[in-house]
Design a protein around this motif. Structure first.
Motif, PDB file in Angstrom:
ATOM      1  N   LEU A   1       0.757  -0.934  -0.355  1.00 57.95           N
ATOM      2  CA  LEU A   1      -0.182   0.744   0.151  1.00 57.95           C
ATOM      3  C   LEU A   1       0.475   0.879  -0.055  1.00 57.95           C
ATOM      4  N   SER A   2      -0.229   2.358  -0.505  1.00 54.33           N
ATOM      5  CA  SER A   2       1.271   3.574  -0.271  1.00 54.33           C
ATOM      6  C   SER A   2       0.042   4.741  -0.191  1.00 54.33           C
ATOM      7  N   PHE A   3       0.235   5.354   0.681  1.00 52.37           N
ATOM      8  CA  PHE A   3      -1.080   6.121   1.246  1.00 52.37           C
ATOM      9  C   PHE A   3      -0.609   7.762   0.661  1.00 52.37           C
ATOM     10  N   LYS A   4      -1.129   8.790   0.833  1.00 49.77           N
ATOM     11  CA  LYS A   4      -0.885   9.791   0.538  1.00 49.77           C
ATOM     12  C   LYS A   4      -1.939  10.684   2.203  1.00 49.77           C
ATOM     13  N   ILE A   5      -2.047  11.265   2.646  1.00 49.25           N
ATOM     14  CA  ILE A   5      -2.269  11.498   4.082  1.00 49.25           C
ATOM     15  C   ILE A   5      -1.765  12.334   4.461  1.00 49.25           C
ATOM     16  N   LYS A   6      -3.112  13.964   4.669  1.00 49.19           N
ATOM     17  CA  LYS A   6      -2.700  14.998   5.466  1.00 49.19           C
ATOM     18  C   LYS A   6      -2.761  15.047   7.294  1.00 49.19           C
TER      19      LYS A   6
END
Length: 434
Positions: free
Chosen positions: A369-374
């Motif tokens: 998995l790869s996430f872009k989180i704020k």
């Protein structure tokens, strides 16, 4: 120093003496039963328990023993002494009763007000009928309510330190949006040593250790002080008190919620301790103090409820992304640096369109998995993980934009914590039958 040593011995007696140890074991078993349900619900919602029932119970007992020791020393050096006929143990018996049957009123402010009003009633009846033997609950209101005030100061500290442990993720609907939050519930068992004023011919002299009263710190004043001067034989009794805390928050993190609640409880305790000094002015003031104890406590609860209804919800998903409500320690999500309050903007370089995508990932349908989180600060962060077993769950709970067709989400709308627990339990049972 002599009085401090005597108090510490009394606390040790409350822990080690067989009959008192049995009470502590029974309280621990009740705690364990409640914590077992909490751990099961955490496991059902998040895939695994955040805290084991044993860890939750041991922390309650150990922290409670430490708090009880500090409280006992505080009571001693504040000059709290009760008459041998005051039946002060009823205060703690009522708290144990409420813990099992009526947790809503477990607070000492309620049991203290009831005990104080009962004492005034018996005193009035005995004087009216000229029968002193009817005054069976002979308790000094100043001393009683000072005790209750100091207990709330201790309670506030406990809530700030340990109140957030064992939190359960819950959801509600506000302004047609799903809002995430936490349901909190903790108990602590405190071994408390109280000093009892004995008459010279008292048959209770054989109970506990007696000693001459020290140079007294006049936090209290009135009849009990003059009696200590005339008859300075006092003994200690060891009792167990149960302090409880419950709350639900949708506008704060669970940690900030317990800090806010703890501060409010401490402020209430300080106010009650200060106002209790008015008891020396007469019965009218004593009635005011007893009513104030219960009414002010209710006002504090209503203030917290008002804050929850008016402040902006903290955990809400938006068109920009999906809000993370809770993360399991040592889980893949935890290893990726995802935290409660983060907003998941993208998954595997793709914007989240269908919410089922994220729910399938949470259930464990992934290898890498790869996430872009704020982050809550507004900063964007990329994180990824690989080589995860196919049956491994991600270990986090998110706030959906819409209620999923198949989920274990529990909606909360002005419900008690007990209702939340029952709903979760029933969902678990229904699933086991399938």
């Amino acid at each position: 120093m002599e009085i401090a040593i005597h108090t510490l011995r009394a606390v040790a007696y409350a822990i080690a003496e067989p009959s008192n140890a049995f009470i502590l074991i029974m309280i621990a078993l009740i705690f364990y039963s409640k914590n077992k349900k909490i751990a099961a619900m955490q496991r059902m919602i998040m895939g695994e328990s955040i805290d084991s029932p044993f860890e939750l119970t041991i922390s309650q007992i150990v922290i409670g023993i430490f708090a009880g020791t500090v409280a006992s020393l505080l009571f001693t050096f504040s000059g709290l002494v009760f008459d041998e006929n005051s039946n002060i143990y009823l205060l703690f018996m009522v708290s144990l009763f409420f813990m099992v049957f009526k947790p809503r009123f477990i607070c000492f402010s309620y049991s203290g007000a009831v005990l104080g009003l009962t004492s005034l009633l018996f005193k009035y009846v005995s004087i009216s009928l000229n029968k002193p033997q009817l005054n069976i609950v002979n308790i000094d209101i100043l001393t009683l309510m000072t005790l209750v005030g100091l207990l709330h100061i201790i309670e506030g500290v406990l809530v700030m330190i340990d109140g957030s442990r064992g939190a359960i993720p819950v959801f509600t609907n506000r302004d047609n949006k799903i809002v995430g939050g936490f349901a909190l519930k903790r108990y602590w068992a405190l071994p408390i040593a109280l000093l009892i004023l004995l008459s010279a011919n008292s048959s209770n002299l054989v109970v506990g250790q007696s000693l001459v009263s020290p140079e007294w710190k006049n936090l209290i004043q009135g009849d009990i002080v003059s009696r200590i001067v005339k008859n300075s034989v006092i003994a200690s009794i060891a009792l167990y008190g149960v302090i409880g805390y419950a709350g639900i928050t949708f506008t704060k993190s669970k940690r900030k919620k317990t800090l806010t609640s703890g501060v409010l409880i401490i402020v209430y305790g300080v106010m009650l301790t200060a106002i209790s000094r008015l008891a020396v002015l007469g019965v009218g003031y004593q009635l005011f103090i007893l009513i104030f104890a219960a009414v002010a406590h209710e006002a504090m609860l209503q203030l917290e409820k008002y804050m929850e209804l008016t402040l902006k919800p903290k955990y809400v998903s938006t068109e920009e992304g999906i809000m993370v409500l809770a993360v399991t320690p040592k889980s893949p999500a935890y290893q990726m640096g995802i935290q409660s309050g983060d907003l998941i903007v993208m998954v595997n370089d793709k914007k989240i369109e269908a919410e089922e995508e994220i729910f399938n990932i949470i259930k464990g349908n992934f290898n890498s998995l790869s996430f872009k989180i704020k982050k809550p600060s507004g900063k964007l962060k990329d994180t990824q993980i690989s080589n995860i077993a196919g049956d491994k769950r991600l270990g986090m709970v998110v706030v959906p934009r819409q209620v999923p067709k198949e989920s274990r989400i529990v909606k909360v709308n002005d419900e008690t914590f007990k209702d939340v627990m029952n709903k979760l339990k029933n969902k678990d049972k229904d699933e086991d039958k399938k």
